[in-house]
Write a protein that holds these residues in place. Structure first.
Motif, PDB file in Angstrom:
ATOM      1  N   THR A   1      -3.149  -4.519  -2.632  1.00 37.95           N
ATOM      2  CA  THR A   1      -3.655  -3.812  -3.003  1.00 37.95           C
ATOM      3  C   THR A   1      -4.737  -2.927  -4.104  1.00 37.95           C
ATOM      4  O   THR A   1      -5.121  -3.806  -4.442  1.00 37.95           O
ATOM      5  CB  THR A   1      -2.161  -2.722  -3.080  1.00 37.95           C
TER       6      THR A   1
ATOM      7  N   SER B   1      -5.080   1.984   3.445  1.00 39.23           N
ATOM      8  CA  SER B   1      -3.517   0.723   3.576  1.00 39.23           C
ATOM      9  C   SER B   1      -3.464  -0.520   3.449  1.00 39.23           C
ATOM     10  O   SER B   1      -3.570  -1.352   3.529  1.00 39.23           O
ATOM     11  CB  SER B   1      -3.128   1.348   4.754  1.00 39.23           C
TER      12      SER B   1
ATOM     13  N   ASN C   1       1.200  -1.044   0.296  1.00 32.85           N
ATOM     14  CA  ASN C   1       0.120  -0.148   0.120  1.00 32.85           C
ATOM     15  C   ASN C   1       0.686   1.495  -0.521  1.00 32.85           C
ATOM     16  O   ASN C   1       0.347   2.033  -0.715  1.00 32.85           O
ATOM     17  CB  ASN C   1      -1.377   0.065   0.687  1.00 32.85           C
TER      18      ASN C   1
END
Length: 248
Positions: A113, A123, A70
């Motif tokens: 992600t 995140s 992330n």
């Protein structure tokens, strides 16, 4: 026996230089069969951080596969994050989500992600159906009797660490990957190492997390994992900077 080094969350821009140099020396002196890097190469996805990361990875001189974390998505530029999030990864393109097959061990990448999520904390992990299908196809193609390691950034389910992943679609992905033959899922993100058994139906999948080589430590000092494979069995040791290694 075959040894792999599993490293994660170096966070160039906030890397621990002593820890990175120590890891480099271990790779040079011990020559693992491959390095599995499970994301967060950079701190803020800046060009200079990617340049440092690319130089570091090239210097290791062993087969490498890298997952996107992330922190590797543009942080200050929303347009770049949505329209071209991996542009600065081009210098590393051949290593990103690269499947590896080494001495009876297959490394299968899984993207966790997301450019955008319908929640405030982007995140945290997300496994899309498309990403899962790509990984399942690779896992299902492994010959019978081979060991399958899935490499991802976020833990698919929580592993009892202080930091969390809260990966959407993670449990569904873990169940599907287990059915496809995965023996273990290797991840990062939480900055502390672990190796736990997780039952999935009639099978057991190992969840293996690597620590960090950055300044952003949590409960444990900087570390990486050494995974030793002997036939269809494998073991994990967390190797800590300046301290004895610990079997997980």
């Amino acid at each position: 026996m075959t040894r792999f080094f599993h490293v994660s969350d170096v966070h160039f821009g906030r890397e621990n230089r002593e820890a990175v140099d120590w890891f480099n020396a271990r790779v040079r002196d011990e020559m693992p069969a491959a390095v599995i890097m499970t994301g967060d190469l950079t701190m803020r996805a800046r060009a200079r951080e990617f340049a440092a990361a690319a130089e570091w990875l090239e210097s290791l001189a062993v087969p490498i596969t890298v997952e996107v974390g992330n922190h590797d998505l543009p942080y200050f530029n929303p347009f770049a994050r949505l329209a071209m999030p991996y542009r600065r990864y081009r210098a590393l393109e051949r290593m990103i989500e690269r499947p590896l097959d080494i001495r009876g061990v297959s490394i299968v990448p899984l993207k966790t992600t997301a450019r955008f999520q319908f929640r405030t904390n982007w995140s945290k992990g997300h496994v899309s159906r498309h990403a899962l299908q790509k990984s399942l196809a690779l896992a299902e193609a492994v010959p019978a009797g081979g060991v399958v390691f899935v490499a991802a950034h976020h833990p698919l389910v929580e592993a009892g660490t202080r930091a969390t992943s809260r990966t959407r679609g993670g449990r569904r992905a873990l169940e599907a990957l287990a059915q496809a033959g995965a023996n273990a899922v290797l991840t990062g993100h939480v900055h502390d190492p672990f190796d736990i058994e997780h039952p999935v139906g009639e099978r057991t999948v190992r969840l293996i997390g690597a620590g960090t080589l950055s300044e952003r430590t949590r409960d444990q000092p900087p570390s990486f994992n050494e995974i030793t494979v002997d036939g269809t069995s494998f073991s994990t040791r967390a190797r800590f900077l300046g301290e004895p290694s610990v079997a997980l």
